[in-house]
Design an enzyme around this catalytic site. Structure first.
Site, short mmCIF file in Angstrom:
data_model
loop_
_atom_site.label_atom_id
_atom_site.label_comp_id
_atom_site.label_asym_id
_atom_site.label_seq_id
_atom_site.Cartn_x
_atom_site.Cartn_y
_atom_site.Cartn_z
N HIS A 132 10.09 -0.01 9.32
CA HIS A 132 10.97 -0.87 8.53
C HIS A 132 12.38 -0.89 9.15
CE1 HIS A 132 8.15 0.29 5.00
NE2 HIS A 132 7.89 -0.95 5.32
N LYS A 170 1.33 -2.26 -9.13
CA LYS A 170 1.12 -1.41 -7.96
C LYS A 170 1.59 0.02 -8.26
CE LYS A 170 1.84 -1.68 -2.97
NZ LYS A 170 2.33 -2.48 -1.87
N ARG A 214 2.45 -6.25 12.31
CA ARG A 214 1.93 -5.21 13.21
C ARG A 214 0.67 -5.73 13.90
NH1 ARG A 214 2.38 -1.21 8.31
NH2 ARG A 214 2.09 -3.28 7.44
N SER A 261 3.68 2.82 5.54
CA SER A 261 4.06 3.76 4.49
C SER A 261 2.84 4.59 4.07
CB SER A 261 4.61 3.01 3.27
OG SER A 261 5.78 2.31 3.62
P1 ADP Z 1 4.57 -4.93 1.32
O1 ADP Z 1 3.95 -4.27 0.14
O2 ADP Z 1 5.37 -6.17 0.99
O3 ADP Z 1 3.67 -5.15 2.50
P2 ADP Z 1 5.80 -2.86 2.89
O4 ADP Z 1 6.88 -1.94 2.46
O5 ADP Z 1 4.49 -2.26 3.24
O6 ADP Z 1 5.70 -3.92 1.73
O7 ADP Z 1 6.29 -3.71 4.13
C1 ADP Z 1 7.41 -4.54 4.08
C2 ADP Z 1 7.46 -5.39 5.33
O8 ADP Z 1 7.64 -4.55 6.47
C3 ADP Z 1 6.18 -6.18 5.61
O9 ADP Z 1 6.54 -7.40 6.21
C4 ADP Z 1 5.43 -5.31 6.60
O10 ADP Z 1 4.55 -6.08 7.41
C5 ADP Z 1 6.60 -4.78 7.41
N1 ADP Z 1 6.28 -3.52 8.08
C6 ADP Z 1 5.83 -2.38 7.53
N2 ADP Z 1 5.65 -1.42 8.47
C7 ADP Z 1 5.99 -1.99 9.66
C8 ADP Z 1 6.00 -1.55 11.03
N3 ADP Z 1 5.60 -0.33 11.37
N4 ADP Z 1 6.42 -2.41 11.97
C9 ADP Z 1 6.80 -3.67 11.62
N5 ADP Z 1 6.80 -4.16 10.38
C10 ADP Z 1 6.40 -3.34 9.40
#
Ligand code: ADP
Length: 167
Positions: free
Chosen positions: A17, A41, A90, A128
């Protein structure tokens, strides 16, 4: 002023992030990291803790704000005057869901663009969920998340482990 919203669950905020946040700051004047409040969630950390951690991570950035939102993301964007949404990609597995989201948002608010950033190679495996799993099993997570997040995860799982140990 070009404002973008970077929405997500951020449960918790990882170096993946942070990588997306760092890179999007080169394109926009201000980024609002928006923590989604989704009652359907189940999250490990309450939204207040997630926001507190992101605020600590973003302390040194003057162009970053942290907020929470529920309801439609496009409504939140309009409320804060954002022209774009930032999302990270990703693997191919992210693609279908993101495509669905981008098309729905386009239908709801055609004036708001979604900007996708491909994950940097060193963050491509990070999520995460995987970080929580490693932390739960007592693995080293200090290369995967900012220090404040690592310490909160360690605190959480140590406590859980101790309580379980007493049972
Ligand atoms: P959501 O529940 O909306 O997917 P996340 O917190 O998992 O929320 O992710 C928020 C954003 O960050 C999403 O666009 C996700 O694809 C991106 N993201 C999460 N981890 C990574 C990573 N390692 N590299 C690039 N983007 C990421």
């Amino acid at each position: 002023m070009k404002i973008a919203v970077y929405p997500g669950s951020f449960d918790p905020f990882t170096n993946g992030h942070l990588d997306i946040l760092d890179r999007s700051l080169k394109m926009f004047d201000q980024i609002i990291v928006a923590v989604l409040i989704n009652p359907t969630k189940t999250c490990l950390f309450p939204s207040s803790k997630r926001i507190e951690m992101i605020n600590m991570v973003a302390e040194g950035y003057k162009n970053v704000k942290v907020a929470q939102f529920d309801g439609l993301m496009v409504d939140f964007c309009k409320k804060v005057g954002a022209c774009s949404v930032i999302r990270g990609l990703r693997a191919v597995s992210d693609y279908e869901y993101e495509l669905q989201l981008v098309n729905i948002n386009k239908q709801l608010a055609p004036e708001i663009e979604t900007v996708f950033l491909m994950s940097s190679v060193h963050c491509a495996f990070l999520s995460s969920s995987i970080v929580k799993e490693v932390a739960r099993c007592g693995g080293k997570i200090d290369q995967m998340v900012p220090a404040v997040v690592a310490s909160e995860l360690e605190k959480h799982f140590n406590t859980t482990w101790k309580i379980k140990g007493k049972e």
